[in-house]
Write a protein that holds these residues in place. Structure first.
Motif, PDB file in Angstrom:
ATOM      1  N   PRO A 271      68.505 -33.080  -4.471  1.00  0.00           N
ATOM      2  CA  PRO A 271      67.793 -32.463  -5.594  1.00  0.00           C
ATOM      3  C   PRO A 271      66.291 -32.632  -5.429  1.00  0.00           C
ATOM      4  N   ARG A 272      65.540 -31.609  -5.849  1.00  0.00           N
ATOM      5  CA  ARG A 272      64.079 -31.704  -5.746  1.00  0.00           C
ATOM      6  C   ARG A 272      63.516 -32.257  -7.041  1.00  0.00           C
ATOM      7  N   LYS A 273      62.323 -32.749  -6.939  1.00  0.00           N
ATOM      8  CA  LYS A 273      61.655 -33.212  -8.149  1.00  0.00           C
ATOM      9  C   LYS A 273      61.286 -31.974  -8.959  1.00  0.00           C
ATOM     10  N   LEU A 274      61.728 -31.959 -10.215  1.00  0.00           N
ATOM     11  CA  LEU A 274      61.560 -30.754 -11.013  1.00  0.00           C
ATOM     12  C   LEU A 274      60.120 -30.571 -11.459  1.00  0.00           C
ATOM     13  N   GLU A 277      58.172 -27.190 -16.157  1.00  0.00           N
ATOM     14  CA  GLU A 277      58.945 -26.109 -16.784  1.00  0.00           C
ATOM     15  C   GLU A 277      60.430 -26.239 -16.474  1.00  0.00           C
ATOM     16  N   GLN A 278      60.737 -26.513 -15.215  1.00  0.00           N
ATOM     17  CA  GLN A 278      62.146 -26.677 -14.826  1.00  0.00           C
ATOM     18  C   GLN A 278      62.779 -27.826 -15.612  1.00  0.00           C
ATOM     19  N   ASN A 279      62.005 -28.866 -15.794  1.00  0.00           N
ATOM     20  CA  ASN A 279      62.513 -30.048 -16.468  1.00  0.00           C
ATOM     21  C   ASN A 279      62.935 -29.750 -17.910  1.00  0.00           C
ATOM     22  N   THR A 303      60.404 -14.282 -10.300  1.00  0.00           N
ATOM     23  CA  THR A 303      60.983 -14.494  -8.968  1.00  0.00           C
ATOM     24  C   THR A 303      60.261 -15.651  -8.277  1.00  0.00           C
ATOM     25  N   GLY A 304      61.042 -16.534  -7.681  1.00  0.00           N
ATOM     26  CA  GLY A 304      60.453 -17.669  -6.975  1.00  0.00           C
ATOM     27  C   GLY A 304      60.047 -18.812  -7.891  1.00  0.00           C
ATOM     28  N   SER A 305      60.563 -18.812  -9.132  1.00  0.00           N
ATOM     29  CA  SER A 305      60.171 -19.865 -10.075  1.00  0.00           C
ATOM     30  C   SER A 305      61.121 -21.046 -10.034  1.00  0.00           C
ATOM     31  N   GLY A 306      62.161 -20.958  -9.185  1.00  0.00           N
ATOM     32  CA  GLY A 306      63.062 -22.102  -9.036  1.00  0.00           C
ATOM     33  C   GLY A 306      64.235 -22.109  -9.997  1.00  0.00           C
ATOM     34  N   LYS A 307      64.747 -20.932 -10.320  1.00  0.00           N
ATOM     35  CA  LYS A 307      65.920 -20.865 -11.199  1.00  0.00           C
ATOM     36  C   LYS A 307      67.124 -21.541 -10.537  1.00  0.00           C
ATOM     37  N   THR A 308      67.272 -21.297  -9.231  1.00  0.00           N
ATOM     38  CA  THR A 308      68.436 -21.843  -8.545  1.00  0.00           C
ATOM     39  C   THR A 308      68.461 -23.368  -8.611  1.00  0.00           C
ATOM     40  N   GLU A 309      67.292 -23.980  -8.529  1.00  0.00           N
ATOM     41  CA  GLU A 309      67.235 -25.443  -8.626  1.00  0.00           C
ATOM     42  C   GLU A 309      67.712 -25.902 -10.017  1.00  0.00           C
ATOM     43  N   ARG A 340      74.814 -21.701   1.690  1.00  0.00           N
ATOM     44  CA  ARG A 340      74.297 -22.957   2.242  1.00  0.00           C
ATOM     45  C   ARG A 340      73.628 -23.807   1.174  1.00  0.00           C
ATOM     46  N   ARG A 341      72.901 -23.136   0.278  1.00  0.00           N
ATOM     47  CA  ARG A 341      72.192 -23.898  -0.754  1.00  0.00           C
ATOM     48  C   ARG A 341      73.164 -24.651  -1.654  1.00  0.00           C
ATOM     49  N   VAL A 342      74.268 -23.976  -2.027  1.00  0.00           N
ATOM     50  CA  VAL A 342      75.222 -24.616  -2.931  1.00  0.00           C
ATOM     51  C   VAL A 342      76.077 -25.630  -2.178  1.00  0.00           C
ATOM     52  N   ARG A 457      55.492 -19.494 -10.432  1.00  0.00           N
ATOM     53  CA  ARG A 457      56.179 -19.698  -9.168  1.00  0.00           C
ATOM     54  C   ARG A 457      56.009 -21.152  -8.723  1.00  0.00           C
ATOM     55  N   ILE A 458      56.981 -21.613  -7.926  1.00  0.00           N
ATOM     56  CA  ILE A 458      56.917 -22.982  -7.397  1.00  0.00           C
ATOM     57  C   ILE A 458      55.656 -23.150  -6.543  1.00  0.00           C
ATOM     58  N   ASN A 459      55.073 -24.311  -6.576  1.00  0.00           N
ATOM     59  CA  ASN A 459      53.875 -24.641  -5.786  1.00  0.00           C
ATOM     60  C   ASN A 459      52.665 -23.809  -6.186  1.00  0.00           C
ATOM     61  N   GLY A 666      56.105 -13.001   0.143  1.00  0.00           N
ATOM     62  CA  GLY A 666      55.319 -14.216   0.008  1.00  0.00           C
ATOM     63  C   GLY A 666      56.007 -15.327  -0.741  1.00  0.00           C
ATOM     64  N   ARG A 667      57.211 -15.722  -0.278  1.00  0.00           N
ATOM     65  CA  ARG A 667      57.932 -16.754  -0.998  1.00  0.00           C
ATOM     66  C   ARG A 667      57.618 -18.151  -0.469  1.00  0.00           C
ATOM     67  N   ALA A 668      57.106 -18.257   0.735  1.00  0.00           N
ATOM     68  CA  ALA A 668      56.809 -19.599   1.248  1.00  0.00           C
ATOM     69  C   ALA A 668      55.312 -19.862   1.124  1.00  0.00           C
TER      70      ALA A 668
HETATM   71  P1  ADP Z   1      64.311 -18.055  -8.021  1.00  0.00           P
HETATM   72  O1  ADP Z   1      65.800 -18.196  -7.956  1.00  0.00           O
HETATM   73  O2  ADP Z   1      63.759 -18.291  -9.394  1.00  0.00           O
HETATM   74  O3  ADP Z   1      63.782 -16.773  -7.412  1.00  0.00           O
HETATM   75  P2  ADP Z   1      64.367 -20.177  -6.123  1.00  0.00           P
HETATM   76  O4  ADP Z   1      65.302 -21.061  -6.841  1.00  0.00           O
HETATM   77  O5  ADP Z   1      64.889 -19.394  -4.978  1.00  0.00           O
HETATM   78  O6  ADP Z   1      63.662 -19.219  -7.154  1.00  0.00           O
HETATM   79  O7  ADP Z   1      63.130 -21.074  -5.666  1.00  0.00           O
HETATM   80  C1  ADP Z   1      62.111 -20.601  -4.819  1.00  0.00           C
HETATM   81  C2  ADP Z   1      61.783 -21.634  -3.754  1.00  0.00           C
HETATM   82  O8  ADP Z   1      61.240 -22.810  -4.348  1.00  0.00           O
HETATM   83  C3  ADP Z   1      63.008 -22.082  -2.997  1.00  0.00           C
HETATM   84  O9  ADP Z   1      62.688 -22.155  -1.634  1.00  0.00           O
HETATM   85  C4  ADP Z   1      63.314 -23.460  -3.561  1.00  0.00           C
HETATM   86  O10 ADP Z   1      63.929 -24.296  -2.620  1.00  0.00           O
HETATM   87  C5  ADP Z   1      61.951 -23.975  -3.952  1.00  0.00           C
HETATM   88  N1  ADP Z   1      61.972 -24.907  -5.115  1.00  0.00           N
HETATM   89  C6  ADP Z   1      62.628 -24.746  -6.271  1.00  0.00           C
HETATM   90  N2  ADP Z   1      62.398 -25.756  -7.138  1.00  0.00           N
HETATM   91  C7  ADP Z   1      61.559 -26.599  -6.493  1.00  0.00           C
HETATM   92  C8  ADP Z   1      60.929 -27.841  -6.849  1.00  0.00           C
HETATM   93  N3  ADP Z   1      61.129 -28.402  -8.057  1.00  0.00           N
HETATM   94  N4  ADP Z   1      60.133 -28.417  -5.943  1.00  0.00           N
HETATM   95  C9  ADP Z   1      59.923 -27.861  -4.727  1.00  0.00           C
HETATM   96  N5  ADP Z   1      60.470 -26.698  -4.333  1.00  0.00           N
HETATM   97  C10 ADP Z   1      61.286 -26.064  -5.196  1.00  0.00           C
END
Ligand code: ADP
Ligand code: ZN
Ligand code: ZN
Length: 810
Positions: A271-274, A277-279, A303-309, A340-342, A457-459, A666-668
């Protein structure tokens, strides 16, 4: 009862095509089955005058003798040893049959893996051998002949003739295709004590046998798969057989699962550090899991806000409380990346259910879930029926996706089923999306759903920069019909930096509407604010909504240009243009043609992920589930095509698609850019997609829906009738309209009957009616009755469809 045995009766839903009913039939349970029978089992029962054998589902078993005074038939056999559907599934089928205007039998069958659904084999039995030799020789030694669609028409006619003369009869077998996979294992009988005796008995030259003895000694008490043992030690199957005969080993068959992801490499991920907002989201959802609240959360995150996390950490929380989790994703996002993620997080606890699995693999995953061996289920639409108990959380990613709605009976939306199960299990349901459906967003407004937001977005990555290219201008100096100079320049820039490009061609609405290439004008209905559809069969423009019809324009009614034509283009044509414009670029094309074969979609994505190509060119299917760090430019070749569709959701779908596809850039750690080519630069769906302002789009679109009386302000039900001739289809729908006007109040609207967009499909003619209403107490009952009644017209060719909350009005 003075020594008299009490009889048992079963309520059975039977599968009789064209005679379906949602009322169960009563059958007598034969005494030899009394101890075994339970609700939720499949059975074989006699039905009708000829007592043909059909499949049924046992709903209930009791001593209650039915009032009916006609003869009660006996159940012939049970197809299961344990119920295949539990109490929850039986209740869900009840609700679903009512809610979706479906037959209960189709609801029950939908919940089971394909292989467990009814399969019928018909065969013909020869009763009188005194027939033509040509016919006689078709039957086997049991006087049986398989009777299927492949049968030659001439033979078929002869058979029918024989049937009239009672020389043959049709017999039905219910077959159960669900087969458990058995694997052979080797158990060694060689021990340190007995090996020397066996070794001494061998001749000096028998090195292979000596090696066999040593390998068997190594096995100790472990059993090993026979195939593996042979392969690893270069033994043949005959070697093993001989060893068995010599008493060195025993072979045992064990039930095993076909493991679909056995070969997929998964790295464990922690698990990543939230983020803050995620928290907030995770905390709220976890609370609901703990308190067993069946709240529905709308997780609205860019998009890219870390919903999956958020999904993964709330699932982990449910597991920690010894509960299980169900996660639904659209078929198209079930990419190897997602898997793979799950799996990386939950490993062997995960079961996957998606359409790329073979029937056997699906069946095995289903059994793993049913036996409680998997605690996390990830799958597409039908996974919503996964036989999980103790569900702690249900997640639906990309909740706006229309593929969650099944377009055949039962016409359920997995979102509604998920919410039903959430209530049943007292667990929260999380609906996630960057672009929620208007319905869900509106429920969030009224606090029917609880909104959770991820705005960044994350980061701190910025949202990609979006540039609109006005194709009306650009085409004047475009290097090719589908590429503006602006887009081409951008592609070259990014390729030079060794980055990757995704190009999307919007195939929706292909050629079905007319647009002016000079000014972007699309012909609309004067009454409905919906585009007219081109009908090549009648050479006219029609409104599918109210029936308005006019001729195809030769010049644009808006700018008088003669450049008005049907709009559309194909991926193949675009690929050719790309090769001419950029001869050195490596292009991968992804569309229905290149992804037809099993696994092709995944393989293409993996190749692109390994940077074996510079450009991924595809249809809508590329918009989702891609998360490639090197993709820095996304180009949309034709943003507008869906806007031309005669569908009240066309703006919503266009906005969603453009936002989703833009999110791929531009997701990374590299900034992303998006170029959208459009003929409707001013259209609000394009404008708001460009600035990625979901909330403003929502507000604007809601106003329109309100003004025009569309969902979510009104409920809608679509009724479609088809026949093999137009007159009957039309007549039937006018009859239904008359009945509806008796049933409905003044405040409801009945639109139609009108012919469907493509009126004739496979020589069947389709007419439809759309009902828009707020509250109609008598409507449900009428439609249930209409469904059952319609079967009497089926032999005459009628097919009737009742669709609640239709995805489109086309
Ligand atoms: P979404 O589903 O909202 O489009 P993702 O869950 O795919 O976004 O997250 C985008 C990227 O950010 C992924 O590569 C994911 O691994 C990374 N990520 C998500 N949450 C965090 C976090 N808390 N810290 C660092 N990276 C994260
Ligand atoms: Zn024009
Ligand atoms: Zn109209």
């Amino acid at each position: 009862m003075r020594g008299e045995r009490m009889s048992l009766y079963a309520q059975v839903i039977v599968d009789v095509p064209t005679m379906q009913t949602n009322k169960p039939y009563t059958y007598l349970v034969p005494s030899e089955l009394e101890e075994q029978i339970q609700a939720g089992m499949r059975c074989v029962v006699p039905f009708g005058k000829g007592s043909r054998k059909i499949q049924g589902f046992v709903l209930d078993v009791s001593n209650q003798k039915p009032d009916e005074d006609f003869e009660i038939k006996k159940i012939i056999s049970l197809m299961d040893f344990v119920p295949v559907l539990n109490e929850e599934a039986l209740q869900l089928a009840d609700w679903m049959a009512n809610y979706t205007f479906s037959f209960k039998i189709s609801c029950l069958q939908t919940m089971l893996p394909n292989v467990m659904r009814a399969g019928y084999e018909k065969s013909i039995r020869l009763l009188d051998e005194n027939v033509e030799p040509e016919i006689k020789k078709l039957f086997d030694q049991n006087n049986l002949l398989a009777f299927d669609d492949k049968m030659d028409a001439k033979i078929r006619r002869k058979i029918y003739g024989l049937r009239k003369k009672d020389k043959v009869e049709i017999v039905y077998h219910v077959n159960d295709r669900a087969r458990v996979k058995e694997t052979e294992f080797i158990k060694s009988k060689i021990t340190a004590e007995n090996i020397s005796a066996f070794l001494n008995a061998q001749r000096k030259t028998a090195t292979k046998k000596k090696r066999m003895l040593e390998k068997l000694l190594d096995l100790g008490n472990d059993s090993v798969e026979r195939i593996k043992f042979q392969k690893q030690n270069s033994f043949t199957s005959n070697d093993v057989k001989q060893a068995e005969n010599s008493g060195w080993l025993s072979l045992v068959s064990k039930e095993t699962y076909r493991n679909p992801s056995e070969n997929a490499t998964t790295e464990s991920s922690s698990p990543r550090k939230l983020t803050a907002e995620q928290n907030v989201c995770v905390t709220r959802i976890n609370q609901a899991i703990e308190q067993e609240e069946s709240d529905v959360f709308l997780l609205q995150g860019v998009t890219g806000s870390g919903k999956t996390e958020v999904y993964l950490q709330t699932i982990a929380h449910a597991l920690k409380l010894s509960k299980k989790a169900l996660m639904l994703v659209p078929e198209i996002s079930l990419t190897p990346q997602m898997v793979r993620r799950v799996k990386g997080r939950f490993g062997p606890k995960v079961a996957m259910l998606h359409s790329a699995l073979s029937d056997g693999e699906r069946f095995d995953e289903w059994r793993r879930i049913e036996r409680g061996e998997a605690q996390v289920v990830v799958g597409a639409r039908s996974a919503v029926f996964a036989p999980l108990d103790r569900i702690g959380i249900i997640i639906m990613d990309e909740e706006h996706e229309t593929s969650y709605k099944q377009d055949e009976m039962p016409r359920y939306n997995a979102r509604e089923v998920a919410i039903w199960r959430g209530k049943h299990h007292h667990c929260p349901v999380v609906l996630g999306s960057a672009t929620p459906s208007l319905e869900s967003r509106a429920r969030g407004q009224k606090s029917v759903y609880q909104r959770l937001l991820l705005t960044k977005r994350i980061n701190g990555r910025p949202m990609p920069h979006v540039e609109l290219v006005d194709m009306r201008e650009a085409l004047k100096s475009a290097p090719s019909p589908d590429f503006s100079a602006e887009l081409l320049t951008k592609i070259k820039e990014h390729l030079k930096r060794d980055e990757q490009v995704v190009l999307m061609l919007n195939r929706r609405g292909y050629s079905s509407f007319v647009m002016c290439r000079e000014c972007g004008f699309v012909l609309k209905c004067p009454n409905c604010d919906i585009s007219l559809t081109l009908h090549m069969d009648t050479h006219s423009m029609k409104c599918h909504y109210c029936g308005h019809e006019e001729s195809i324009p030769r010049i644009c009614p808006s700018c008088r240009s003669n450049k008005i034509r049907y709009y559309g283009t194909g991926t193949q044509k675009v690929e050719e243009q790309l090769h001419e414009l950029l001869p050195n670029a490596r292009v991968l094309r992804m569309d229905v043609d290149t992804t037809r074969r099993k696994g092709a979609h995944e393989r293409l994505l993996e190749r692109f992920g390994r940077h074996e190509a510079d450009i991924l060119l595809g249809t809508q299917m590329i918009a989702k589930g891609l998360d490639f760090p090197d993709v820095t430019l996304v180009g949309v070749l034709n943003a507008d095509t869906a806007l031309g569709l005669p569908d009240f959701r066309s703006s919503e779908k266009t906005f969603q698609l453009l936002t989703q596809v833009s999110g791929r850039a531009g997701r990374a750690d590299k900034n992303g850019e998006v170029v959208i080519q459009t003929f409707n630069k001013e259209h609000y769906a394009i404008q708001f997609a460009c600035t990625q302002e979901y909330e403003r789009f929502y507000a604007y679109e809601m106003q329109l829906r309100h003004r025009l009386g569309y969902p979510p302000y009104y409920f809608t039900i679509k009724i479609t009738a088809s026949y093999d001739n137009e007159a009957d289809a039309c007549r039937k729908m006018y009859e239904i309209r008359r009945e509806l006007s008796q049933v409905l109040s003044k405040s409801a609207k009945i639109l139609g009957p009108t012919p469907k967009a493509i009126m004739r499909v496979n020589n069947r003619y389709y007419y439809q009616i759309v009902i828009e209403y707020k509250k109609e107490p008598r409507l449900e009952e009428y439609l249930q009755d209409l469904l059952v009644r319609s079967q009497t017209d089926e032999p005459k060719g009628l097919k009737l469809i009742i669709d609640r909350d239709p995805i489109s009005f086309m």
